[in-house]
Design an enzyme around this catalytic site. Structure first.
Site, PDB file in Angstrom:
ATOM      1  N   HIS A 133      -9.309  -8.028   2.124  1.00 28.61           N
ATOM      2  CA  HIS A 133      -8.489  -7.952   3.331  1.00 28.61           C
ATOM      3  C   HIS A 133      -9.106  -8.826   4.418  1.00 28.61           C
ATOM      4  O   HIS A 133     -10.312  -8.788   4.644  1.00 28.61           O
ATOM      5  CB  HIS A 133      -8.384  -6.507   3.806  1.00 28.61           C
ATOM      6  CG  HIS A 133      -7.585  -5.647   2.889  1.00 28.61           C
ATOM      7  ND1 HIS A 133      -6.412  -5.040   3.271  1.00 28.61           N
ATOM      8  CD2 HIS A 133      -7.761  -5.316   1.588  1.00 28.61           C
ATOM      9  CE1 HIS A 133      -5.914  -4.356   2.254  1.00 28.61           C
ATOM     10  NE2 HIS A 133      -6.725  -4.510   1.217  1.00 28.61           N
ATOM     11  N   HIS A 158     -11.437  -3.785  -0.436  1.00 24.96           N
ATOM     12  CA  HIS A 158     -11.022  -3.338   0.893  1.00 24.96           C
ATOM     13  C   HIS A 158     -12.239  -3.336   1.807  1.00 24.96           C
ATOM     14  O   HIS A 158     -13.346  -3.031   1.376  1.00 24.96           O
ATOM     15  CB  HIS A 158     -10.397  -1.942   0.833  1.00 24.96           C
ATOM     16  CG  HIS A 158      -9.611  -1.611   2.066  1.00 24.96           C
ATOM     17  ND1 HIS A 158     -10.206  -1.268   3.264  1.00 24.96           N
ATOM     18  CD2 HIS A 158      -8.279  -1.590   2.303  1.00 24.96           C
ATOM     19  CE1 HIS A 158      -9.275  -1.043   4.177  1.00 24.96           C
ATOM     20  NE2 HIS A 158      -8.095  -1.234   3.619  1.00 24.96           N
ATOM     21  N   ARG A 159     -12.020  -3.683   3.075  1.00 22.40           N
ATOM     22  CA  ARG A 159     -13.136  -3.809   4.023  1.00 22.40           C
ATOM     23  C   ARG A 159     -13.240  -2.613   4.962  1.00 22.40           C
ATOM     24  O   ARG A 159     -13.668  -2.754   6.112  1.00 22.40           O
ATOM     25  CB  ARG A 159     -12.997  -5.103   4.819  1.00 22.40           C
ATOM     26  CG  ARG A 159     -11.701  -5.225   5.609  1.00 22.40           C
ATOM     27  CD  ARG A 159     -11.656  -6.513   6.422  1.00 22.40           C
ATOM     28  NE  ARG A 159     -10.445  -6.597   7.234  1.00 22.40           N
ATOM     29  CZ  ARG A 159     -10.267  -7.460   8.235  1.00 22.40           C
ATOM     30  NH1 ARG A 159     -11.230  -8.312   8.541  1.00 22.40           N
ATOM     31  NH2 ARG A 159      -9.139  -7.482   8.925  1.00 22.40           N
ATOM     32  N   LYS A 207       2.304   4.685   0.753  1.00 21.01           N
ATOM     33  CA  LYS A 207       2.237   5.594   1.897  1.00 21.01           C
ATOM     34  C   LYS A 207       3.078   6.842   1.597  1.00 21.01           C
ATOM     35  O   LYS A 207       4.052   6.751   0.860  1.00 21.01           O
ATOM     36  CB  LYS A 207       2.767   4.902   3.159  1.00 21.01           C
ATOM     37  CG  LYS A 207       2.092   3.578   3.490  1.00 21.01           C
ATOM     38  CD  LYS A 207       0.678   3.751   3.984  1.00 21.01           C
ATOM     39  CE  LYS A 207       0.073   2.410   4.394  1.00 21.01           C
ATOM     40  NZ  LYS A 207      -1.293   2.557   4.926  1.00 21.01           N
ATOM     41  N   LYS A 257      -0.913  -0.672  -4.241  1.00 16.44           N
ATOM     42  CA  LYS A 257      -2.323  -0.461  -3.892  1.00 16.44           C
ATOM     43  C   LYS A 257      -2.607   0.976  -3.483  1.00 16.44           C
ATOM     44  O   LYS A 257      -1.827   1.591  -2.760  1.00 16.44           O
ATOM     45  CB  LYS A 257      -2.690  -1.401  -2.737  1.00 16.44           C
ATOM     46  CG  LYS A 257      -4.050  -1.171  -2.115  1.00 16.44           C
ATOM     47  CD  LYS A 257      -4.238  -2.065  -0.901  1.00 16.44           C
ATOM     48  CE  LYS A 257      -5.511  -1.704  -0.150  1.00 16.44           C
ATOM     49  NZ  LYS A 257      -5.419  -0.393   0.499  1.00 16.44           N
ATOM     50  N   THR A 272       0.852  -1.187   0.000  1.00 11.13           N
ATOM     51  CA  THR A 272       0.000   0.000   0.000  1.00 11.13           C
ATOM     52  C   THR A 272       0.887   1.236   0.000  1.00 11.13           C
ATOM     53  O   THR A 272       1.773   1.364   0.844  1.00 11.13           O
ATOM     54  CB  THR A 272      -0.907   0.019   1.240  1.00 11.13           C
ATOM     55  OG1 THR A 272      -1.628  -1.211   1.306  1.00 11.13           O
ATOM     56  CG2 THR A 272      -1.876   1.184   1.188  1.00 11.13           C
ATOM     57  N   ASP A 299      -4.633   3.300  -1.040  1.00 12.20           N
ATOM     58  CA  ASP A 299      -5.256   3.097   0.263  1.00 12.20           C
ATOM     59  C   ASP A 299      -6.756   3.326   0.138  1.00 12.20           C
ATOM     60  O   ASP A 299      -7.235   3.899  -0.837  1.00 12.20           O
ATOM     61  CB  ASP A 299      -4.637   4.017   1.313  1.00 12.20           C
ATOM     62  CG  ASP A 299      -4.394   3.295   2.629  1.00 12.20           C
ATOM     63  OD1 ASP A 299      -5.268   2.515   3.035  1.00 12.20           O
ATOM     64  OD2 ASP A 299      -3.330   3.504   3.234  1.00 12.20           O
TER      65      ASP A 299
END
Length: 480
Positions: free
Chosen positions: A327, A294-295, A175, A201, A173, A203
């Protein structure tokens, strides 16, 4: 005229309020193969018997209301009502019970997770007679699951698209999650993919903000993907988050991703909603896109042990609605997740047939028939020292995703990616040679450090980092 209508006409309508258990608690009921079965953790208010509480759940989530009504006589309640058919006390807890409820299939619209949840959990959770209520599990019968497309492609098709076999996939992810310009964001994507990762990925909260509009991000990420593919000879991808404020805008973003020729898009399925997610999953299958899920917001729903909905239910719902990745916690990282419980819903995501196993929190045998599986994604506070445990826990059919564990490398993004790829390859080789990843984890990583200065540097940085907190949501065990 239905039998019930005849009875009503014969005895006359009797207004008033009666106990739910008189109609909806049916311990003699034998469940049908076509029933949707639910296991609720019920905490009744003081003075409310568990049978009445379980019956209230069955009633208020199906045909019941607080008083008798004339229109009950115009239908067959025996055909359509939910039934609480079994109640058992929760091991190790006081005044908590598991209430099992069977719902006739005709109560639910075909192919609609939205309708299923609106019925089963849409209203009853605010019922005053219950102090707390949690949906622990659902049994989805094949007669209902076959009305859903499910994942756009599934595990085997994804591996064939990527031409990658015999190991977990690696991701990262980007950052900081917010604040980067599109060009700098694309640069980080390129460096990570070139270093050996399979995916990078967005975010979950990267959509289309003033600092980086979605179209700019899509273009720079596509450029990074093609450049990294050309240099490494491997197929690469970036989860382009298509989540938007409207379904129409979400579909426009997915269409742009398809036109750019990238392999995968992403959706926040809980904040975006099941209707939007199902529409996107159908589009992805029809247009050859993988779909990463994504959850975000799940812990609002699933973290408290006595109220809400367990993630295994959300995982089943996602498999029906559609997603190729989701996820699923890490067990060893910074996010909530007990090992056996996590492995239980990981199997529910990946396997075709899962036996009832209360030791892993699985209340019902689940047969998915031919519905494709979903790759679980381990992400959140993990780094190279976790690689042996992650490989052993999740196996090959998984995505291991290191955000800070890649971008936090002291030498930069690409060396961080190299460190993770070397650690993974070392763990896979050790496992294939018959070594015990759990017992020899430290030794395996230290041996690999001799051949990879990038891995050695990563090991030095994160050698003391641990997240040792007890999970809030644990399996029920008898207390001494």
């Amino acid at each position: 005229m239905s039998p019930q209508t005849e009875t009503k006409a014969g005895v006359g309508f009797k207004a008033g309020v009666k106990d739910y258990k008189l109609t909806y608690y049916t311990p003699e009921y034998e469940t049908k193969d076509t029933d949707i079965l639910a296991a609720f953790r019920v905490t009744p208010q003081p003075g409310v018997p568990p049978e009445e509480a379980g019956a209230a759940v069955a009633a208020e989530s199906s045909t019941g209301t607080w008083t008798t009504v004339w229109t009950d006589g115009l239908t067959s309640l025996d055909r359509y009502k939910g039934r609480c058919y079994h109640i058992e006390p929760v091991v190790g807890e006081q005044n908590q019970y598991i209430a099992y409820v069977a719902y006739p299939l005709d109560l639910f619209e075909e192919g609609s997770v939205t309708n299923m949840f609106t019925s089963i959990v849409g209203n009853v959770f605010g019922f005053k007679a219950l102090r707390a209520l949690r949906l622990e599990d659902l049994r989805i019968p094949p007669a209902y699951s076959k009305t859903f497309q499910g994942p756009p492609h599934g595990i085997q098709v994804e591996r064939d698209k990527l031409n990658k076999y015999g190991r977990p996939l690696l991701g990262c992810t980007i950052k900081p999650k917010l604040g980067l310009s599109a060009k700098n964001y694309g640069r980080a994507v390129y460096e990570c993919l070139r270093g050996g990762l399979d995916f990078t990925k967005d975010d979950e909260n990267v959509n289309s903000q003033p600092f980086m509009r979605w179209r700019d991000r899509f273009l720079f990420c596509a450029e990074a993907i093609y450049k990294a593919q050309a240099e490494t000879g491997e197929i690469k991808g970036h989860y382009l988050n298509a989540t938007a404020g409207t379904c129409e805008e979400m579909m426009r973003r997915a269409q742009c991703a398809r036109e750019l020729g990238v392999p995968i898009v992403m959706h926040d399925y809980l904040t975006g909603g099941f209707t939007a997610n199902t529409s996107l999953a159908i589009y992805c299958r029809n247009n050859g896109l993988l779909l990463h899920i994504h959850r975000a917001m799940h812990a609002v729903i699933d973290r408290q042990k006595n109220h809400g909905m367990h993630f295994r239910v959300l995982a089943k719902a996602l498999r029906m609605s559609g997603g190729d990745h989701i996820h699923a916690g890490t067990v060893v990282g910074k996010l909530e997740g007990e090992r056996e419980m996590t492995l239980g819903f990981v199997d529910l995501l990946r396997d075709d047939y899962i036996e009832k196993d209360r030791s892993r929190g699985i209340f019902f045998t689940q047969d998915w028939v031919s519905m494709p599986g979903v790759l679980p994604v381990a992400s959140g506070g993990i780094h190279v020292w976790h690689m042996p445990a992650l490989t052993e826990i999740f196996g090959d059919d998984s995505v291991l995703q290191f955000g800070g564990g890649t971008l936090g490398h002291p030498w930069g993004n690409a060396p961080g990616a190299v460190a993770n790829r070397v650690a993974l390859e070392a763990c896979v080789q050790a496992r294939n040679e018959g070594r015990d990843l759990a017992r020899e984890s430290t030794q395996i990583i230290r041996e690999a450090c001799k051949w990879s200065p990038e891995l050695a540097a990563a090991c030095e940085v994160w050698k003391e980092i641990k997240f040792e907190f007890e999970p809030v949501d644990k399996l029920d065990v008898k207390k001494n």
